[in-house]
Design an enzyme around this catalytic site. Structure first.
Site: not given
Ligand code: AMP
Length: 277
Positions: A30, A32, A34, A144, A146, A181
């Site tokens: 994990l 930041e 997550h 996310g 992302k 990230m």
């Protein structure tokens, strides 16, 4: 914080939870990014369930399944600090027992972008997420931005299959230099790590061109490609400007577009994206 390894126990624990349940599926290691999902789930729900499961069926045989970074104790202490109620940490045998034979697929939306480079990936993702939803039965679930295509695919699956839950998509969390990230960032050598912010820089270039009125996708992609090619360790897998809902490639950006890319640094494949408009 309860740590649960079996489906039966998870289902039993779920029955005891009162009020709304927020669920964050992860593959662990994990960061930041997550934790931002876990916090959002905590703000919006009475209880938070996080799963940690490196799902083998979303990796192709040539991919990094056996090398995928893992550190359960670190993950658990991070989740404990965030006030997580339950961590679901099943084994492969628990999830895919002998004879397992059922798959969930979203058809068109999984073909382009990540799907074109990783043709079996999304079938694994939708199948595991579906199973996890059935086991955890969340009211709200957090993904996310992302992984933009993944978020769209999960939303589509939830809608098409009439699932009783809301899919919440949270913004991408970045390092100070703009690199998104990712658990996979640990694979980068120091040299590759120095070059990796080129993904973000190229997205910022697209944003800048768009805000100055450029609407021709080929022009924006051309300038992004030139910028990325200046980074000697970066190899472009794809760069795309696509419709934010259908993911069809756009020639001209009307209102909005998803700019997304996969860039390889050695064997490490990084993805990033931005919505224009
Ligand atoms: P993973 O463990 O990579 O499967 O990711 C689990 C969830 O965390 C997915 O919904 C990802 O989209 C999300 N996630 C991963 N990295 C980030 C990030 N940098 N910012 C926000 N969400 C992220």
């Amino acid at each position: 914080m309860k740590i649960i390894e079996t489906i039966a126990e998870m289902k039993a624990a779920r029955l005891k939870l009162k009020g709304s349940v927020g669920f964050v599926p992860t593959m662990g290691y994990l960061h930041e990014g997550h934790l931002s999902l876990v916090r959002k789930a905590g703000e919006e729900n009475k209880s938070v369930v996080v799963s940690i499961y490196v799902n083998p069926t979303q990796f192709a045989p040539t991919e990094d399944l056996s090398k995928y970074p893992r550190d359960l104790n670190r993950d658990l202490s991070m989740l404990e600090k965030e006030g997580t109620d339950i961590v679901f940490f099943p084994s492969d045998k628990e999830i895919y027992p002998q004879g397992y034979d059922t798959w969930v697929t979203v058809d068109k939306l999984t073909k382009p972008l990540e799907g074109s480079s990783r043709p079996t990936h999304f079938r694994g993702v939708t199948t595991i997420v579906n199973k996890l939803f059935n086991i955890v039965r969340p009211d709200n679930t957090y993904f996310g931005q992302k992984d933009a295509q993944q978020a769209l695919v999960i939303k589509k699956m939830a809608k098409d299959l009439d699932m009783n839950l809301k899919v919440v998509v949270c913004p991408t969390v970045r390092e100070p230099d703009g690199l998104a990230m990712s658990s996979r960032n640990v694979y980068l050598t120091p040299e590759q790590r120095k070059g990796a912010p080129v993904l973000y820089k190229s997205l910022m270039l697209a944003k800048d061109l768009f805000s100055h009125g450029e609407r021709n996708a080929a022009v924006i992609l051309g300038q992004m490609t030139t910028l990325i090619k200046k980074e000697p360790l970066a190899n472009i897998d794809y760069i795309s400007i696509a419709d934010t809902e259908t993911l069809e490639e756009l020639r001209t950006i009307e209102k909005s577009a998803l700019v997304s890319m996969a860039i390889k640094f050695g064997k490490t494949r990084l993805i990033d994206n931005l919505i224009l408009g």
